[in-house]
Design a protein around this motif. Structure first.
Motif, PDB file in Angstrom:
ATOM      1  N   LEU A   7       0.830  -1.203   0.000  1.00 53.68           N
ATOM      2  CA  LEU A   7       0.000   0.000   0.000  1.00 53.68           C
ATOM      3  C   LEU A   7       0.867   1.257   0.000  1.00 53.68           C
ATOM      4  CD1 LEU A   7      -2.857   1.196   0.176  1.00 53.68           C
ATOM      5  CD2 LEU A   7      -2.642   1.102   2.673  1.00 53.68           C
ATOM      6  N   ALA A   8       1.905   1.253   0.832  1.00 54.96           N
ATOM      7  CA  ALA A   8       2.771   2.437   0.910  1.00 54.96           C
ATOM      8  C   ALA A   8       3.476   2.685  -0.426  1.00 54.96           C
ATOM      9  CB  ALA A   8       3.795   2.256   2.033  1.00 54.96           C
ATOM     10  N   ARG A   9       3.948   1.614  -1.073  1.00 52.72           N
ATOM     11  CA  ARG A   9       4.635   1.779  -2.364  1.00 52.72           C
ATOM     12  C   ARG A   9       3.657   2.248  -3.439  1.00 52.72           C
ATOM     13  NH1 ARG A   9       9.506  -1.663  -2.632  1.00 52.72           N
ATOM     14  NH2 ARG A   9       8.928  -2.358  -4.708  1.00 52.72           N
ATOM     15  N   SER A  10       2.433   1.700  -3.412  1.00 53.63           N
ATOM     16  CA  SER A  10       1.423   2.143  -4.377  1.00 53.63           C
ATOM     17  C   SER A  10       1.081   3.607  -4.166  1.00 53.63           C
ATOM     18  CB  SER A  10       0.163   1.284  -4.257  1.00 53.63           C
ATOM     19  OG  SER A  10       0.425  -0.056  -4.598  1.00 53.63           O
ATOM     20  N   TRP A  11       0.976   4.005  -2.918  1.00 45.75           N
ATOM     21  CA  TRP A  11       0.669   5.401  -2.604  1.00 45.75           C
ATOM     22  C   TRP A  11       1.779   6.316  -3.116  1.00 45.75           C
ATOM     23  CZ3 TRP A  11      -2.091   6.418   2.673  1.00 45.75           C
ATOM     24  CH2 TRP A  11      -2.755   7.647   2.611  1.00 45.75           C
ATOM     25  N   ALA A  12       3.028   5.913  -2.875  1.00 48.92           N
ATOM     26  CA  ALA A  12       4.147   6.718  -3.371  1.00 48.92           C
ATOM     27  C   ALA A  12       4.125   6.808  -4.893  1.00 48.92           C
ATOM     28  CB  ALA A  12       5.471   6.110  -2.895  1.00 48.92           C
ATOM     29  N   HIS A  13       3.786   5.689  -5.560  1.00 46.94           N
ATOM     30  CA  HIS A  13       3.721   5.702  -7.027  1.00 46.94           C
ATOM     31  C   HIS A  13       2.615   6.620  -7.516  1.00 46.94           C
ATOM     32  CE1 HIS A  13       2.673   3.791 -11.020  1.00 46.94           C
ATOM     33  NE2 HIS A  13       3.947   4.079 -11.161  1.00 46.94           N
ATOM     34  N   LEU A  14       1.473   6.626  -6.827  1.00 51.96           N
ATOM     35  CA  LEU A  14       0.381   7.508  -7.229  1.00 51.96           C
ATOM     36  C   LEU A  14       0.724   8.976  -6.957  1.00 51.96           C
ATOM     37  CD1 LEU A  14      -2.496   5.254  -5.912  1.00 51.96           C
ATOM     38  CD2 LEU A  14      -2.182   5.954  -8.304  1.00 51.96           C
ATOM     39  N   LEU A  15       1.406   9.247  -5.854  1.00 50.06           N
ATOM     40  CA  LEU A  15       1.835  10.624  -5.596  1.00 50.06           C
ATOM     41  C   LEU A  15       2.826  11.097  -6.660  1.00 50.06           C
ATOM     42  CD1 LEU A  15       2.288  10.561  -1.707  1.00 50.06           C
ATOM     43  CD2 LEU A  15       0.389  11.532  -3.026  1.00 50.06           C
ATOM     44  N   VAL A  73       8.734   2.771 -16.726  1.00 53.18           N
ATOM     45  CA  VAL A  73       9.088   1.384 -16.401  1.00 53.18           C
ATOM     46  C   VAL A  73       9.971   1.345 -15.159  1.00 53.18           C
ATOM     47  CG1 VAL A  73      10.473  -0.584 -17.175  1.00 53.18           C
ATOM     48  CG2 VAL A  73       8.784   0.427 -18.705  1.00 53.18           C
ATOM     49  N   ALA A  74      10.917   2.273 -15.064  1.00 51.48           N
ATOM     50  CA  ALA A  74      11.781   2.325 -13.875  1.00 51.48           C
ATOM     51  C   ALA A  74      10.957   2.579 -12.614  1.00 51.48           C
ATOM     52  CB  ALA A  74      12.841   3.410 -14.051  1.00 51.48           C
ATOM     53  N   ALA A  75       9.974   3.471 -12.696  1.00 51.72           N
ATOM     54  CA  ALA A  75       9.131   3.754 -11.537  1.00 51.72           C
ATOM     55  C   ALA A  75       8.280   2.549 -11.165  1.00 51.72           C
ATOM     56  CB  ALA A  75       8.245   4.966 -11.825  1.00 51.72           C
ATOM     57  N   ARG A  77       8.938  -0.649 -11.769  1.00 50.04           N
ATOM     58  CA  ARG A  77       9.788  -1.697 -11.191  1.00 50.04           C
ATOM     59  C   ARG A  77      10.161  -1.387  -9.747  1.00 50.04           C
ATOM     60  NH1 ARG A  77      13.517  -2.767 -16.565  1.00 50.04           N
ATOM     61  NH2 ARG A  77      12.288  -4.521 -17.358  1.00 50.04           N
ATOM     62  N   ALA A  78      10.274  -0.126  -9.423  1.00 54.40           N
ATOM     63  CA  ALA A  78      10.670   0.251  -8.064  1.00 54.40           C
ATOM     64  C   ALA A  78       9.497   0.260  -7.093  1.00 54.40           C
ATOM     65  CB  ALA A  78      11.333   1.630  -8.079  1.00 54.40           C
ATOM     66  N   LEU A  79       8.286   0.577  -7.572  1.00 55.52           N
ATOM     67  CA  LEU A  79       7.189   0.860  -6.640  1.00 55.52           C
ATOM     68  C   LEU A  79       5.940   0.001  -6.817  1.00 55.52           C
ATOM     69  CD1 LEU A  79       7.404   4.770  -6.739  1.00 55.52           C
ATOM     70  CD2 LEU A  79       8.252   3.256  -4.936  1.00 55.52           C
ATOM     71  N   VAL A  80       5.820  -0.699  -7.932  1.00 61.00           N
ATOM     72  CA  VAL A  80       4.597  -1.464  -8.202  1.00 61.00           C
ATOM     73  C   VAL A  80       4.942  -2.948  -8.209  1.00 61.00           C
ATOM     74  CG1 VAL A  80       2.670  -1.829  -9.791  1.00 61.00           C
ATOM     75  CG2 VAL A  80       3.667   0.452  -9.534  1.00 61.00           C
ATOM     76  N   ALA A  81       4.051  -3.748  -7.645  1.00 58.48           N
ATOM     77  CA  ALA A  81       4.275  -5.195  -7.552  1.00 58.48           C
ATOM     78  C   ALA A  81       3.974  -5.847  -8.894  1.00 58.48           C
ATOM     79  CB  ALA A  81       3.410  -5.790  -6.439  1.00 58.48           C
ATOM     80  N   VAL A  82       4.880  -5.627  -9.862  1.00 55.52           N
ATOM     81  CA  VAL A  82       4.761  -6.209 -11.196  1.00 55.52           C
ATOM     82  C   VAL A  82       6.084  -6.897 -11.527  1.00 55.52           C
ATOM     83  CG1 VAL A  82       4.453  -5.714 -13.648  1.00 55.52           C
ATOM     84  CG2 VAL A  82       3.100  -4.479 -11.965  1.00 55.52           C
ATOM     85  N   PRO A  83       6.070  -8.131 -12.021  1.00 56.82           N
ATOM     86  CA  PRO A  83       7.329  -8.796 -12.387  1.00 56.82           C
ATOM     87  C   PRO A  83       8.097  -7.976 -13.422  1.00 56.82           C
ATOM     88  CG  PRO A  83       5.507 -10.365 -12.394  1.00 56.82           C
ATOM     89  CD  PRO A  83       4.897  -9.007 -12.233  1.00 56.82           C
ATOM     90  N   LEU A 187       2.911  -1.219 -20.644  1.00 54.93           N
ATOM     91  CA  LEU A 187       4.362  -1.041 -20.589  1.00 54.93           C
ATOM     92  C   LEU A 187       5.121  -2.312 -20.947  1.00 54.93           C
ATOM     93  CD1 LEU A 187       4.821   1.114 -17.350  1.00 54.93           C
ATOM     94  CD2 LEU A 187       4.802   1.878 -19.737  1.00 54.93           C
ATOM     95  N   GLY A 188       4.393  -3.384 -21.258  1.00 61.22           N
ATOM     96  CA  GLY A 188       5.047  -4.627 -21.650  1.00 61.22           C
ATOM     97  C   GLY A 188       5.564  -4.554 -23.075  1.00 61.22           C
TER      98      GLY A 188
END
Length: 409
Positions: A7-15, A73-75, A77-83, A187-188
Motif C-alpha cells: 500500500l505504501a509503495r502504491s501510494w508513493a507511485h500515485l503521488l 518502467v523504472a518507476a 519496477r521500483a514501486l509497483v508489484a509487477v514482475p 508497458l510490456g
C-alpha cells in the motif's frame, strides 16, 4: 487484508503520478483563470476539476515521447508489484509502443492526480473529525467552515473520520491494483519489441560464435602445430641438432603469433577500435608463414595453386586463411606427419580451397564431430559459399567454396 508495504509503495507511485501531472495542471489553471478572471481557480473545486480535465489531453500527447516509457518502467519496477520480466526495456520505438506508453502515462497521472488531491485534503479533515468531540473550540474555528455539514452529535465525528480514512486507503489500494493490472499491457513489450529483442539475441549469438571460431582456429592450430614441432624436436634432438633448433624457432614463432591472434580476439571482446588491435591474418599476407610453420613440424605441404596477391577481397582473404589454417590443423592433429596437398583455385567468381591428405583407417572413420569442421562450414556459409568433407580411398578431402562477391550474410 491490505499489505502495508504494498500500500505504501502504491501510494508513493500515485503521488509521483500527481507530481507529473502538476506542470500540465498549472498550465491549464492559468488558462482557466484567464477565461474566468473573477474566479479563484486554486480554491474552487469545480474550476479545479475543469483544469484537471483540460490537462489530461496534454498529458496524453506528452506520453508519446520516446523517453517516457523507460522512465515509467523504472518507476513501476521500483514501486509497483509487477514482475520485471513483464515490462519492456528501452525507449518506445514503434507507434504501437508509443501509444501504449501514452495510455499508461495518462492513467498514471490521472489517477495520481486524484489520489494526490485527496491525500492533501482528507487527512486534515480526518484529524478534525476525530478531535472534534474532545476539543470544543474546533466546532467554532475557521476549519469548521470547510465542512458543508458538521456531524451532530459531535461523538459521530471520530467514526466518520475513520470512515473517511478507510475510504482514502481503499481508493489508494484500488488505484494501485488497477495500475498493476494495466502495467504489463501498456508497458510490456510489443510484438515489435519482441522481434527487436530476438534480433539482438541473434546478433549476440553470431558474435559469440565468431569469437569461438577465432579462438578455436587460432589457438587450436597453434597448439596442434607446437605439439607436433616439439615432438619432432625431441625425436631428432641428438641425431639432428640443426633440425631440432629449427623446430624450436618454429615453436617460438608459432607461440608468438598465437599470442598476437589471441590479443586480436580479446580486442573484439573489449570492443576496441580496429586500429588498436593486431590485424587479423589473411591469405594474401600470411599464407607463406603459415605453411612454413607447418613444414617446420615435419609435415610436407605441397601448394598446388594460389591466387595472385591482391586478387581476393579482404573479407574473403581473411576467412580463407582461417579455413586453410583449420584444414592444415586437422591434417596435423588427426593424421600426423603425412604429406598434405593444398590447392587454392581462383576464378573471377569464386575461390575454391581443397586440402587433401592420406589418413590411417582409424582417422578415416572419424565423424567430424569436433568444432573445426562446423566452423569452416559456418565461415563459408557467411560468405554465401559452402564446405564439404569426406574420407574415401584412404584420403581425407576438404573442399570449401567462397564467392568473391557474396560478402558476409
Amino acid at each position: 487484508m491490505l499489505n502495508a508495504r504494498v500500500l505504501a509503495r502504491s501510494w508513493a507511485h500515485l503521488l509521483l503520478g500527481g507530481a507529473l501531472l502538476m506542470p500540465f495542471f498549472l498550465l491549464t489553471s492559468v488558462v482557466v483563470g484567464l477565461a474566468a478572471p473573477d474566479t479563484h481557480v486554486t480554491v474552487h473545486l469545480g474550476w479545479q476539476l475543469v483544469a484537471y480535465g483540460l490537462a489530461l489531453p496534454l498529458v496524453a500527447v506528452a506520453g508519446l515521447l520516446r523517453p517516457v516509457r523507460p522512465l515509467e518502467v523504472a518507476a513501476v519496477r521500483a514501486l509497483v508489484a509487477v514482475p520485471g520480466s513483464a515490462l519492456a526495456d528501452g525507449p518506445a520505438g514503434s507507434p504501437d509502443a508509443r501509444r501504449r506508453a501514452a495510455g499508461w502515462f495518462l492513467a498514471h497521472t490521472a489517477l495520481g492526480g486524484l489520489v494526490s488531491g485527496a491525500s492533501l485534503a482528507l487527512p486534515p479533515a480526518v484529524v478534525f473529525l476525530v478531535a472534534m468531540p474532545f476539543v470544543g473550540p474546533l466546532r467554532r474555528s475557521r476549519w469548521a467552515d470547510q465542512f458543508p455539514v458538521l456531524p451532530d452529535p459531535p461523538w459521530l465525528g471520530p467514526p466518520l473520520g475513520l470512515a473517511v480514512l478507510a475510504t482514502l486507503l481503499a481508493a489508494v489500494a484500488g488505484a494501485g491494483a488497477l495500475l498493476a493490472r494495466l502495467a504489463p499491457a501498456l508497458l510490456g513489450p510489443t510484438p515489435a519489441d519482441r522481434l527487436a529483442a530476438a534480433e539482438r539475441r541473434a546478433a549476440d549469438l553470431a558474435v559469440r560464435n565468431r569469437l569461438a571460431r577465432e579462438l578455436h582456429d587460432s589457438v587450436g592450430h597453434a597448439l596442434s602445430t607446437v605439439t607436433l614441432q616439439a615432438g619432432a624436436a625431441r625425436t631428432v634432438l641428438a641425431a639432428d641438432p640443426d633440425f631440432a633448433r629449427e623446430a624450436l624457432v618454429a615453436i617460438e614463432e608459432t607461440a608468438r603469433r598465437a599470442v598476437a591472434e589471441l590479443d586480436t580476439v580479446l580486442g573484439l571482446l573489449r570492443d576496441e577500435e580496429p586500429g588498436d588491435r593486431t590485424p587479423a591474418p589473411t591469405l594474401d599476407g600470411d599464407l607463406d608463414g603459415l605453411l612454413d610453420r607447418v613444414r617446420a613440424a615435419g609435415v610436407a605441404v605441397h601448394l598446388a595453386a594460389a591466387p595472385r596477391p591482391g586478387a581476393l577481397p579482404p573479407v574473403v582473404s581473411r576467412e580463407a586463411y582461417r579455413i586453410v589454417q583449420e584444414g592444415l590443423s586437422n591434417a596435423v592433429r588427426h593424421a600426423g606427419r603425412v604429406p598434405v596437398r593444398l590447392r587454392l583455385a581462383h576464378t573471377d567468381e569464386e575461390l575454391t580451397i581443397t586440402v587433401e591428405n592420406p589418413v590411417p583407417a582409424a582417422a578415416a572413420r572419424r565423424s567430424g564431430g569436433g568444432r573445426g569442421l562446423p566452423g569452416i562450414a559456418e565461415r563459408a556459409t557467411l560468405l554465401g559459399g559452402g564446405a564439404s568433407w569426406e574420407a574415401a580411398g584412404g584420403t581425407w578431402r576438404l573442399v570449401a567454396t567462397l564467392p568473391l562477391a557474396g560478402g558476409p550474410r
